[in-house]
Design a protein around this motif. Structure first.
Motif, short mmCIF file in Angstrom:
data_model
loop_
_atom_site.label_atom_id
_atom_site.label_comp_id
_atom_site.label_asym_id
_atom_site.label_seq_id
_atom_site.Cartn_x
_atom_site.Cartn_y
_atom_site.Cartn_z
N VAL A 52 -3.58 -8.09 -5.98
CA VAL A 52 -4.45 -7.26 -7.06
C VAL A 52 -5.36 -6.42 -5.92
O VAL A 52 -5.73 -5.61 -5.87
CB VAL A 52 -5.39 -8.04 -7.88
N ARG A 53 -5.78 -7.12 -4.70
CA ARG A 53 -6.67 -6.60 -3.70
C ARG A 53 -5.96 -5.05 -2.93
O ARG A 53 -6.69 -4.18 -3.04
CB ARG A 53 -7.22 -7.34 -2.88
N LEU A 54 -4.85 -5.26 -2.80
CA LEU A 54 -4.02 -4.18 -2.46
C LEU A 54 -3.91 -2.85 -3.58
O LEU A 54 -4.21 -1.69 -3.08
CB LEU A 54 -2.67 -4.71 -1.98
N VAL A 55 -3.94 -3.37 -4.55
CA VAL A 55 -3.56 -2.49 -5.66
C VAL A 55 -5.04 -1.81 -5.94
O VAL A 55 -5.21 -0.62 -6.03
CB VAL A 55 -3.19 -3.33 -6.86
N GLN A 56 -6.02 -2.62 -5.88
CA GLN A 56 -7.32 -2.25 -6.02
C GLN A 56 -7.71 -0.97 -4.95
O GLN A 56 -8.18 0.09 -5.38
CB GLN A 56 -8.40 -2.90 -6.05
N ASN A 57 -7.44 -1.62 -3.82
CA ASN A 57 -7.56 -0.56 -2.40
C ASN A 57 -6.79 0.60 -2.67
O ASN A 57 -7.31 1.58 -2.48
CB ASN A 57 -7.36 -1.32 -1.35
N LEU A 58 -5.59 0.66 -3.07
CA LEU A 58 -4.88 1.71 -3.24
C LEU A 58 -5.11 2.71 -4.19
O LEU A 58 -5.14 3.96 -4.03
CB LEU A 58 -3.41 1.19 -3.47
N MET A 59 -5.58 2.03 -5.28
CA MET A 59 -6.34 3.17 -6.37
C MET A 59 -7.74 3.63 -5.86
O MET A 59 -7.98 4.75 -6.54
CB MET A 59 -6.41 2.27 -7.66
N THR A 111 -5.55 0.24 4.30
CA THR A 111 -6.27 0.12 5.69
C THR A 111 -5.61 -1.23 6.41
O THR A 111 -5.71 -2.41 5.99
CB THR A 111 -7.72 -0.29 5.67
N TYR A 112 -4.87 -0.92 7.50
CA TYR A 112 -4.21 -1.97 8.42
C TYR A 112 -5.60 -2.79 9.14
O TYR A 112 -6.48 -1.95 9.34
CB TYR A 112 -3.15 -1.44 9.38
N GLY A 113 -5.14 -4.09 9.43
CA GLY A 113 -5.96 -4.75 10.34
C GLY A 113 -5.10 -5.67 11.18
O GLY A 113 -4.09 -5.51 11.39
N ASN A 114 -5.85 -6.57 11.79
CA ASN A 114 -5.17 -7.64 12.89
C ASN A 114 -4.45 -8.72 12.15
O ASN A 114 -3.98 -9.63 12.89
CB ASN A 114 -6.44 -8.05 13.61
N GLN A 115 -4.69 -9.09 10.85
CA GLN A 115 -4.25 -9.92 10.16
C GLN A 115 -3.99 -9.76 8.68
O GLN A 115 -4.66 -8.66 8.17
CB GLN A 115 -4.77 -11.45 10.48
N ALA A 150 -1.25 -5.04 10.86
CA ALA A 150 -0.75 -3.72 11.41
C ALA A 150 0.55 -3.75 11.97
O ALA A 150 1.26 -2.68 12.38
CB ALA A 150 -1.75 -3.25 12.77
N THR A 151 1.08 -4.72 12.12
CA THR A 151 2.39 -5.25 12.59
C THR A 151 3.54 -5.36 11.53
O THR A 151 4.63 -5.33 11.75
CB THR A 151 2.64 -6.42 13.87
N HIS A 152 3.11 -5.15 10.20
CA HIS A 152 3.85 -5.35 9.15
C HIS A 152 4.56 -4.00 8.97
O HIS A 152 4.14 -3.06 9.03
CB HIS A 152 3.31 -5.66 8.01
N ILE A 153 6.16 -4.25 8.80
CA ILE A 153 6.86 -3.01 8.73
C ILE A 153 7.51 -2.91 7.45
O ILE A 153 7.68 -1.97 6.64
CB ILE A 153 8.29 -3.21 9.81
#
Length: 187
Positions: free
Chosen positions: A84-91, A96-100, A105-108
Motif C-alpha cells: 500500500v505504501r508503494l501504491v500511495q506514493n505512486l498515486m 523514489t528509489y533508495g538504498n534498501q 535502487a538495485t531492484h530490476i
C-alpha cells in the motif's frame, strides 16, 4: 555441503567463513556444472532477496531443475510491489528509489503475490508454501468486506485477504519442481 553464489566480493569473503564453497560471480552467469554440483545433488536452494535483482529470474529458476533432488525445495523471499505504501506514493506521483527496501535502487524486477506465483509455476515449480511478512499497522478489525481509504486512494469491498496483500512487505515462498507426467520425476 553448502554452496554460495555471491556477486559482491566482500560479502563472498564473509560467506567463505561459514560455507564450504563460495563462487564470486553473477548468479545469472553461474554454471552449476562448472561448480561441480552433480545432477540431483541439491536438497534446498535459498534465494533470499535475489530474484528481484535479476534480469531473467525465470531462467535462473529453470536452470536449477536438473540439479534438484526429488522433493527438493527452492525457498525465496521476494518484496511485494503491491504494498500500500508503494501504491500511495505512486498515486502521488512518486516512485523514489533508495538504498534498501521495496524500492531498493538495485531492484530490476517487481512482483506481486500473483506474479510470484506465475513466475514459479511458469518456471516449472509448484508452490507448497507462501507466507506474508506484513507491516505492523495492517488493519485487521472487521467487518469484511469493507472500504478502506489511504490518502487519495480508496479501495472498495476489501476482504481481509486483500488487505493482507496490500500490507505485505515481502513474501516468503517455497516451491518444488512439478512432477513430469505425474510420475514424480525431475523436469
Amino acid at each position: 555441503t553448502y554452496y554460495g553464489v555471491e556477486i559482491d566480493r566482500d560479502a563472498a569473503s564473509e560467506a567463505r567463513k561459514v560455507l564450504d564453497h563460495v563462487v564470486t560471480c553473477d548468479v545469472e552467469s553461474f554454471s552449476l556444472e562448472d561448480a561441480g554440483i552433480p545432477r540431483q545433488g541439491i536438497d534446498v536452494v535459498i534465494l533470499a532477496d535475489v530474484l528481484e535483482h535479476l534480469y531473467d529470474p525465470w531462467k535462473v529458476l529453470r536452470s536449477l531443475h536438473t540439479h534438484l533432488r526429488p522433493g527438493a525445495a527452492v525457498v525465496a523471499s521476494v518484496p511485494n510491489a503491491q504494498n500500500v505504501r508503494l501504491v500511495q506514493n505512486l498515486m502521488n506521483g512518486f516512485w523514489t528509489y533508495g538504498n534498501q527496501g521495496l524500492l531498493d535502487a538495485t531492484h530490476i524486477r517487481f512482483f506481486t503475490m500473483i506474479e510470484i506465483g506465475r513466475m514459479f509455476t511458469g518456471s516449472g515449480y509448484q508452490i507448497d508454501q507462501l507466507v506474508s511478512s506484513c507491516d505492523a499497522d495492517m488493519p485487521t478489525a472487521g467487518p469484511w468486506p469493507r472500504d478502506l481509504s489511504f490518502g487519495k486512494v480508496t479501495f472498495h469491498g476489501m476482504t481481509l485477504e486483500d488487505v493482507q496483500q496490500l500490507f505485505t512487505f515481502q513474501y516468503l515462498v517455497r516451491g518444488r519442481v512439478q512432477p513430469v507426467n505425474g510420475k514424480g520425476g525431475i523436469a
